[in-house]
Design an enzyme around this catalytic site. Structure first.
Site, short mmCIF file in Angstrom:
data_model
loop_
_atom_site.label_atom_id
_atom_site.label_comp_id
_atom_site.label_asym_id
_atom_site.label_seq_id
_atom_site.Cartn_x
_atom_site.Cartn_y
_atom_site.Cartn_z
N PHE A 12 29.78 21.19 25.89
CA PHE A 12 30.35 22.42 26.43
C PHE A 12 31.57 22.06 27.29
O PHE A 12 31.50 21.13 28.09
CB PHE A 12 29.26 23.09 27.27
CG PHE A 12 29.58 24.47 27.73
CD1 PHE A 12 29.44 25.55 26.87
CD2 PHE A 12 30.02 24.71 29.02
CE1 PHE A 12 29.72 26.84 27.30
CE2 PHE A 12 30.31 26.00 29.45
CZ PHE A 12 30.16 27.07 28.60
N ASP A 63 22.18 17.73 31.41
CA ASP A 63 22.49 19.14 31.57
C ASP A 63 21.44 19.92 30.79
O ASP A 63 21.32 19.77 29.58
CB ASP A 63 23.91 19.41 31.05
CG ASP A 63 24.34 20.85 31.28
OD1 ASP A 63 23.47 21.75 31.32
OD2 ASP A 63 25.56 21.10 31.39
N TYR A 91 21.06 31.74 34.48
CA TYR A 91 21.24 33.04 33.82
C TYR A 91 20.97 33.03 32.32
O TYR A 91 21.14 34.04 31.66
CB TYR A 91 22.64 33.60 34.10
CG TYR A 91 23.79 32.68 33.72
CD1 TYR A 91 24.19 32.53 32.41
CD2 TYR A 91 24.47 31.96 34.70
CE1 TYR A 91 25.24 31.71 32.07
CE2 TYR A 91 25.52 31.11 34.38
CZ TYR A 91 25.90 30.99 33.06
OH TYR A 91 26.93 30.15 32.73
N LYS A 92 20.57 31.88 31.78
CA LYS A 92 20.26 31.85 30.34
C LYS A 92 18.77 32.15 30.15
O LYS A 92 18.34 33.27 30.38
CB LYS A 92 20.71 30.52 29.76
CG LYS A 92 22.25 30.42 29.76
CD LYS A 92 22.78 29.07 29.37
CE LYS A 92 24.31 29.08 29.40
NZ LYS A 92 24.89 27.74 29.44
N ARG A 106 25.37 32.21 16.55
CA ARG A 106 24.21 31.70 17.29
C ARG A 106 23.17 32.80 17.50
O ARG A 106 23.52 33.94 17.83
CB ARG A 106 24.62 31.20 18.68
CG ARG A 106 25.68 30.13 18.70
CD ARG A 106 25.77 29.50 20.08
NE ARG A 106 26.01 30.47 21.15
CZ ARG A 106 26.04 30.16 22.43
NH1 ARG A 106 25.82 28.90 22.82
NH2 ARG A 106 26.28 31.08 23.35
C1 LIG Z 1 26.21 27.63 29.90
C2 LIG Z 1 26.57 26.20 30.17
C3 LIG Z 1 27.16 25.85 31.37
C4 LIG Z 1 27.53 26.94 32.35
O1 LIG Z 1 28.23 26.53 33.44
P1 LIG Z 1 28.66 27.59 34.54
O2 LIG Z 1 29.09 26.79 35.67
O3 LIG Z 1 27.47 28.46 34.80
O4 LIG Z 1 29.74 28.44 33.97
C5 LIG Z 1 27.40 24.51 31.61
N1 LIG Z 1 27.08 23.56 30.70
C6 LIG Z 1 26.52 23.89 29.52
C7 LIG Z 1 26.18 22.81 28.55
C8 LIG Z 1 26.25 25.21 29.22
O5 LIG Z 1 25.72 25.54 28.05
#
Ligand SMILES: *Cc1c(COP(=O)(O)O)cnc(C)c1O
Length: 412
Positions: free
Chosen positions: A125, A197, A222-223, A371
């Site tokens: 990401f 992560d 939030y996921k 997805r």
């Molecule tokens: C959703 C996600 C994030 C989100 O980071 P934010 O700081 O909340 O924007 C980070 N890393 C991964 C791999 C994700 O899927």
């Protein structure tokens, strides 16, 4: 039996079925995007209303003590701990995943000062890529990011020059899942520190951070944890590193005695040393309330349902479509897959728009991935079959050729 009748039977026998009533979900929508933004819970809605009206409205500043605001980051961390296989005082809730990743990488790199490489995945990401670059650039000594491409083996890149290995446990595009215990052990064998992560893992699959001896981890509120848009995230640190949390954003909430207002920083001796400033109480209350839904959930049972939902989706789509441009992007073997299924299609964007119009919400990641997240707390087997059938129909009729499905919005 028709697929829908089969699905109704599975729903009737589902031990997690009662959890769905705790969510605020529109009746005419099948929501398969909880891997991107978990839905609202009745508990979070009530907690936010109460926090605003009572704790803030009536309690005013006294609520820092009287309503327990000051201990909220630790309490929410403790509520997340059992979902990730950690002890209650291994976890703290704060900031965003991005910010937390920076703090944790800086600490991890300082522990292995003198080594030259931070190993990270090139197709991770983007925020993880940017943060890894910045943490390496600012690390003491000369450390650079060594990017792994998807076909390179992690084990082959490990040697005693590797300071830190940063990996996302479940890939956000394909749902592919790493073997956390194996990789952590291999990295430890060369003396590297491991950072995971857990953005697509916490609340999606059972995790065993302590058993795997994981050094540090960050994750998202939030996921699959349903904390609300921009909910605060979390940090896990193994107790062996607790005495060395010299994090780069040390602020007053990480001070041993914040209300002593000392001019010099003295870190707390626990996980809360990762705190920086005043926590976002209203948002954290929403997350805390949503976490209440996990009480009594058997993570093995959750995993079984997740695998069954994903399998039913893949099977129903593949058995009924003859569109050869549609290919499975996720691992077929459930052992290597999180709680998400991705398909590739050259018209992924337009197909997803047509699907959303038909009441099935998934999302799209450029260039060609659709997805579908399957959150076992509220997704029914009947939802899975209906979603699969609508996808198959859109592909068969080429509904996505309609120009209105091709206009791009800012958030995909
Ligand atoms: C959703 C996600 C994030 C989100 O980071 P934010 O700081 O909340 O924007 C980070 N890393 C991964 C791999 C994700 O899927």
């Amino acid at each position: 039996m028709t697929p829908a009748a089969h699905a109704r039977r599975l729903d009737a026998a589902d031990p997690l079925a009662d959890r769905r009533d705790h969510f605020v979900l529109p009746n005419d929508t099948i929501y398969l995007d909880g891997n991107s933004l978990g839905p609202l819970t009745h508990a979070a809605q009530a907690a936010v209303a109460d926090t605003v009206a009572e704790e803030w409205g009536r309690g005013l500043i006294g609520s820092w003590n009287d309503a327990g605001w000051v201990t909220l980051p630790g309490r929410v961390g403790a509520a997340i701990a059992p979902l990730i296989g950690a002890a209650p005082d291994d976890v703290v809730c704060c900031d965003s995943t991005s910010v937390n990743l920076y703090k944790v990488l800086a600490v991890a790199l300082s522990i292995r000062e003198g080594r030259g490489r931070l190993v990270a995945e090139r197709d991770n990401f983007p925020t993880d890529l940017y943060i890894a670059e910045q943490a390496a650039a600012r690390a003491p000594g000369a450390c650079r990011v060594a990017w792994l491409t998807p076909d390179e083996s992690i084990a082959d890149t490990l040697d005693e020059d590797v300071a830190v290995v940063l990996l996302t446990h479940i890939d956000y595009r394909t749902g592919e899942m790493h073997d956390m215990a194996d990789i952590t052990a291999a990295a430890h064998a060369v003396g590297a520190v491991v950072v995971w992560d857990l953005a697509h893992s916490a609340g999606a699959v059972p995790l065993a951070l302590r058993d795997a001896e994981v050094d540090f981890a960050v994750g998202c509120g939030y996921k699959y944890l349903n904390g609300g848009p921009g909910a605060p995230a979390f940090i896990y640190a193994h107790p062996r590193h607790r005495h060395q949390i010299a994090q780069p954003l040390a602020g007053w909430f990480g001070h041993a005695e914040p209300f002593a207002f000392e001019p010099a920083f003295r870190p707390r001796a626990d996980i809360a040393a990762f705190l920086t400033g005043t926590p976002p109480i209203i948002a954290m209350r929403a997350l805390e309330a949503a976490l209440g839904l996990w009480q009594g959930i058997d993570m093995q049972q959750l995993r079984e349902k997740s695998i069954a939902l994903c399998h039913l989706f893949i099977e129903t789509v593949e058995a009924n479509t003859d569109d050869e441009a549609l290919t499975l992007a996720s691992p077929r073997d459930a052992a290597h897959r999180g709680s998400q299924v991705s398909f590739r299609h050259p018209e992924a964007y337009a197909v997803m728009q047509a699907l959303i119009d038909a009441g099935v919400i998934g999302d799209m990641r450029a260039p060609d991935i659709m997805r579908f997240g399957f959150a076992p707390l509220y997704t029914r087997y009947t939802d899975v079959v209906a979603a699969a059938e609508r996808l198959v129909s859109i592909l068969a009729r080429r509904t996505y050729d309609d120009p209105r499905y091709r206009a791009q919005a800012a958030v995909t």
